[in-house]
Design an enzyme around this catalytic site. Structure first.
Site, mmCIF file in Angstrom:
data_model
loop_
_atom_site.group_PDB
_atom_site.id
_atom_site.type_symbol
_atom_site.label_atom_id
_atom_site.label_comp_id
_atom_site.label_asym_id
_atom_site.label_seq_id
_atom_site.Cartn_x
_atom_site.Cartn_y
_atom_site.Cartn_z
ATOM 1 N N GLN A 36 -13.534 4.276 11.275
ATOM 2 C CA GLN A 36 -14.825 4.326 11.984
ATOM 3 C C GLN A 36 -15.938 4.447 10.942
ATOM 4 O O GLN A 36 -15.720 5.046 9.874
ATOM 5 C CB GLN A 36 -14.868 5.476 13.008
ATOM 6 C CG GLN A 36 -14.906 6.893 12.472
ATOM 7 C CD GLN A 36 -13.516 7.469 12.226
ATOM 8 O OE1 GLN A 36 -12.593 6.771 11.836
ATOM 9 N NE2 GLN A 36 -13.366 8.775 12.403
ATOM 10 N N TYR A 82 -25.204 15.231 25.372
ATOM 11 C CA TYR A 82 -26.108 14.907 24.263
ATOM 12 C C TYR A 82 -26.618 13.480 24.378
ATOM 13 O O TYR A 82 -27.830 13.251 24.410
ATOM 14 C CB TYR A 82 -25.371 15.106 22.932
ATOM 15 C CG TYR A 82 -26.227 14.893 21.707
ATOM 16 C CD1 TYR A 82 -27.139 15.856 21.286
ATOM 17 C CD2 TYR A 82 -26.112 13.725 20.944
ATOM 18 C CE1 TYR A 82 -27.921 15.666 20.152
ATOM 19 C CE2 TYR A 82 -26.882 13.527 19.807
ATOM 20 C CZ TYR A 82 -27.784 14.507 19.420
ATOM 21 O OH TYR A 82 -28.546 14.306 18.288
HETATM 22 N N1 LIG Z 1 -29.213 15.198 11.675
HETATM 23 C C1 LIG Z 1 -28.866 14.072 12.282
HETATM 24 O O1 LIG Z 1 -28.020 13.335 11.787
HETATM 25 C C2 LIG Z 1 -29.531 13.671 13.558
HETATM 26 C C3 LIG Z 1 -29.239 12.397 14.064
HETATM 27 C C4 LIG Z 1 -29.838 11.993 15.248
HETATM 28 C C5 LIG Z 1 -30.743 12.813 15.896
HETATM 29 N N2 LIG Z 1 -31.011 14.038 15.384
HETATM 30 C C6 LIG Z 1 -31.951 14.883 16.118
HETATM 31 O O2 LIG Z 1 -32.853 15.524 15.227
HETATM 32 C C7 LIG Z 1 -33.129 16.836 15.686
HETATM 33 C C8 LIG Z 1 -32.850 17.855 14.604
HETATM 34 O O3 LIG Z 1 -31.493 17.765 14.208
HETATM 35 P P1 LIG Z 1 -30.901 18.636 12.994
HETATM 36 O O4 LIG Z 1 -29.888 17.819 12.327
HETATM 37 O O5 LIG Z 1 -32.012 19.228 12.206
HETATM 38 O O6 LIG Z 1 -30.137 19.774 13.813
HETATM 39 P P2 LIG Z 1 -30.164 21.368 13.707
HETATM 40 O O7 LIG Z 1 -29.103 21.854 14.632
HETATM 41 O O8 LIG Z 1 -30.136 21.803 12.300
HETATM 42 O O9 LIG Z 1 -31.607 21.719 14.299
HETATM 43 C C9 LIG Z 1 -31.896 21.856 15.654
HETATM 44 C C10 LIG Z 1 -32.850 23.037 15.836
HETATM 45 O O10 LIG Z 1 -33.192 23.165 17.229
HETATM 46 C C11 LIG Z 1 -33.074 24.538 17.602
HETATM 47 N N3 LIG Z 1 -32.817 24.584 19.049
HETATM 48 C C12 LIG Z 1 -31.709 24.142 19.703
HETATM 49 N N4 LIG Z 1 -31.850 24.344 21.029
HETATM 50 C C13 LIG Z 1 -33.076 24.899 21.211
HETATM 51 C C14 LIG Z 1 -33.805 25.348 22.343
HETATM 52 N N5 LIG Z 1 -33.284 25.261 23.589
HETATM 53 N N6 LIG Z 1 -35.029 25.888 22.167
HETATM 54 C C15 LIG Z 1 -35.560 25.993 20.924
HETATM 55 N N7 LIG Z 1 -34.915 25.610 19.811
HETATM 56 C C16 LIG Z 1 -33.691 25.056 19.957
HETATM 57 C C17 LIG Z 1 -31.925 25.049 16.752
HETATM 58 O O11 LIG Z 1 -31.900 26.465 16.649
HETATM 59 C C18 LIG Z 1 -32.211 24.361 15.424
HETATM 60 O O12 LIG Z 1 -33.112 25.100 14.634
HETATM 61 C C19 LIG Z 1 -32.327 17.026 16.978
HETATM 62 O O13 LIG Z 1 -33.154 16.705 18.085
HETATM 63 C C20 LIG Z 1 -31.236 15.993 16.856
HETATM 64 O O14 LIG Z 1 -30.773 15.575 18.125
HETATM 65 C C21 LIG Z 1 -30.425 14.485 14.242
HETATM 66 O O1 LIG Z 2 -14.466 16.793 9.399
HETATM 67 C C1 LIG Z 2 -14.819 15.698 9.933
HETATM 68 C C2 LIG Z 2 -15.922 15.587 10.809
HETATM 69 C C3 LIG Z 2 -16.210 14.342 11.349
HETATM 70 N N1 LIG Z 2 -15.472 13.243 11.021
HETATM 71 C C4 LIG Z 2 -15.814 11.893 11.531
HETATM 72 O O2 LIG Z 2 -17.071 11.559 10.980
HETATM 73 C C5 LIG Z 2 -17.806 10.751 11.867
HETATM 74 C C6 LIG Z 2 -19.186 11.350 12.013
HETATM 75 O O3 LIG Z 2 -19.099 12.564 12.743
HETATM 76 P P1 LIG Z 2 -20.273 13.635 12.788
HETATM 77 O O4 LIG Z 2 -19.720 14.835 13.476
HETATM 78 O O5 LIG Z 2 -20.845 13.836 11.440
HETATM 79 O O6 LIG Z 2 -21.414 12.982 13.676
HETATM 80 P P2 LIG Z 2 -21.506 11.753 14.676
HETATM 81 O O7 LIG Z 2 -21.883 10.541 13.886
HETATM 82 O O8 LIG Z 2 -20.307 11.630 15.524
HETATM 83 O O9 LIG Z 2 -22.715 12.191 15.580
HETATM 84 C C7 LIG Z 2 -23.960 12.513 14.971
HETATM 85 O O10 LIG Z 2 -24.705 11.349 14.949
HETATM 86 C C8 LIG Z 2 -25.907 11.194 15.568
HETATM 87 C C9 LIG Z 2 -26.687 12.455 15.777
HETATM 88 O O11 LIG Z 2 -27.481 12.399 16.908
HETATM 89 C C10 LIG Z 2 -25.959 13.716 15.808
HETATM 90 O O12 LIG Z 2 -26.528 14.517 14.827
HETATM 91 C C11 LIG Z 2 -24.521 13.709 15.643
HETATM 92 O O13 LIG Z 2 -24.047 13.790 16.916
HETATM 93 C C12 LIG Z 2 -17.007 10.686 13.158
HETATM 94 O O14 LIG Z 2 -16.317 9.464 13.220
HETATM 95 C C13 LIG Z 2 -15.998 11.823 13.044
HETATM 96 O O15 LIG Z 2 -14.763 11.502 13.680
HETATM 97 C C14 LIG Z 2 -14.389 13.359 10.144
HETATM 98 O O16 LIG Z 2 -13.715 12.386 9.835
HETATM 99 N N2 LIG Z 2 -14.102 14.568 9.637
#
Ligand SMILES: NC(=O)c1ccc[n+]([C@@H]2O[C@H](COP(=O)([O-])OP(=O)(O)OC[C@H]3O[C@@H](n4cnc5c(N)ncnc54)[C@H](O)[C@@H]3O)[C@@H](O)[C@H]2O)c1
Ligand SMILES: O=c1ccn([C@@H]2O[C@H](COP(=O)(O)OP(=O)(O)O[C@H]3OC[C@@H](O)[C@H](O)[C@H]3O)[C@@H](O)[C@H]2O)c(=O)[nH]1
Length: 328
Positions: free
Chosen positions: A222, A158
């Site tokens: 963290q 990732y």
């Molecule tokens: N939510 C966050 O905290 C967060 C943080 C950093 C970056 N992002 C980025 O934002 C974007 C959206 O994240 P989200 O939280 O909505 O996640 P999500 O998992 O809800 O959405 C991702 C979507 O992409 C689709 N998808 C995955 N692989 C695919 C493929 N090969 N072809 C077509 N569709 C595909 C999934 O079915 C889903 O609908 C992602 O690129 C993620 O890396 C999210």
């Molecule tokens: O049940 C849980 C889940 C997670 N955590 C902690 O919560 C923190 C956040 O974890 P998350 O799984 O929500 O997500 P992370 O911050 O590690 O990564 C995220 O951040 C950036 C985005 O690109 C991604 O959507 C996602 O990878 C971590 O330190 C993890 O150890 C808990 O303490 N309990």
């Protein structure tokens, strides 16, 4: 003869917008916002790995909306003006589930979308991530920081995948003149997250509503910075519409330890619930907080929703979906 004073102002031209990953959490909120503008036509492509048609049900059948089941690792040809490229699993449990597929999605998927942007002359925005900073040695993280990433760890599919995606964006920009935008998104939360998504905010809210212990992964000190999804969507649209390529951090600088987050969820949602320390996963970043100076200056953007105001909005949605009413 036409009286020029009476000529209507030129209409904003129609815009056809592709949203990859539009059936997911952030994507579906972005689609809602884009569809509010009657000049926009929106096409979503999604393979439904973590997303669902249900997130888009209010638009299915709408004349300005199309939904295509498609995997971005395969080429796609559609005539569009803008591409919001979100397709990629975002929760660590899902992106680590099939790491080879995750890296293919980031690398081949982004190559395919850049190829499309080049062919049809579209502007493309990539949703990159705070994970490009890895376990950061600089705090808070400005866009100029190159990061501290393990290239062979279990998160690399990732974080390294997104770093390559950023490289591809800039190489297409420099070599082919493609108009690019890169958002580095920090942890985002809100209604419509999968109940069993595995990310921390959705886990804690679901656990609090089910009366299960809140699982804080060790050491609990963290930190993360949590942005409400409406703020995120506003930032992404401003970035797409503005003049700056980025990368630009989009996130909420309010920083919390995971223990503080658990205490807040407990206090707001279920004071009877226990907090339980559990084992962590490898390479978990110890701290994360965006420096949003660039977003403020270049996009005129800053988040409006504080964690304590956003959590109850998510609680409401989770209660409905879990069938847990307020009195229980
Ligand atoms: N939510 C966050 O905290 C967060 C943080 C950093 C970056 N992002 C980025 O934002 C974007 C959206 O994240 P989200 O939280 O909505 O996640 P999500 O998992 O809800 O959405 C991702 C979507 O992409 C689709 N998808 C995955 N692989 C695919 C493929 N090969 N072809 C077509 N569709 C595909 C999934 O079915 C889903 O609908 C992602 O690129 C993620 O890396 C999210
Ligand atoms: O049940 C849980 C889940 C997670 N955590 C902690 O919560 C923190 C956040 O974890 P998350 O799984 O929500 O997500 P992370 O911050 O590690 O990564 C995220 O951040 C950036 C985005 O690109 C991604 O959507 C996602 O990878 C971590 O330190 C993890 O150890 C808990 O303490 N309990």
């Amino acid at each position: 003869m036409m009286n020029l004073n009476m000529v209507a102002p030129p209409e904003q031209s129609n815009m056809r917008i592709l949203v990859t990953g539009g059936a997911g959490f952030i994507g579906s909120h972005l689609v809602d916002k884009l569809m509010e503008n009657e000049k926009n036509e929106v096409i979503v492509v999604d393979n439904y790995f973590t997303g669902s048609k249900d997130n888009l049900r209010k638009w299915i059948g709408h004349p300005r909306f199309e939904l295509i089941r498609h995997d971005v690792t395969e080429p796609l040809l559609v005539e569009v003006d803008q591409i919001y490229h979100l397709a990629c699993p975002a929760s660590p449990i899902f992106y680590k589930h099939n790491p080879v597929k995750t890296i293919k999605t980031n690398v081949i998927g982004t190559l395919n979308m850049l190829g499309l942007a080049k062919r049809v002359g579209a502007r493309i925005l990539l949703t990159s991530t705070s994970e490009v900073y890895g376990d950061p040695l600089i705090h808070p993280q400005p866009e100029t920081y190159w990061g501290n990433v393990n290239p062979i760890g279990v998160r690399s599919c990732y974080d390294e995948g997104k770093r390559v995606a950023e490289t591809l964006m800039f190489d297409y920009h420099r070599q082919h003149g493609i108009e690019i935008r890169i958002a580095r998104i920090f942890n985002t939360y809100g209604p419509r997250m999968n109940i069993d998504d595995g990310r921390v905010v959705s886990n804690f809210i679901a656990q609090a509503l089910r009366g299960e212990p809140l699982t804080v992964q060790k050491p609990g000190t963290q930190t993360r910075s949590f942005c409400f999804v409406s703020d995120m969507v506003d930032g992404l649209i401003r970035l797409m519409e503005g003049e700056n390529t980025g990368p630009i951090n989009i996130g909420n600088p309010g920083e919390f330890t995971m223990l503080e987050l658990a205490e807040t969820v407990k206090e707001l949602i279920n004071p009877k619930v226990e907090i339980k320390m559990v084992e962590n996963t490898p390479d978990d970043p110890r701290q994360r907080k965006p420096d949003i100076t660039k977003a403020k200056e270049l996009l005129g953007w800053e988040p409006k929703v504080k964690l304590r105001d956003g959590l109850p909005l998510m609680e409401e949605d989770f209660r409905l979906r879990l069938g847990v009413s307020k009195e229980n």
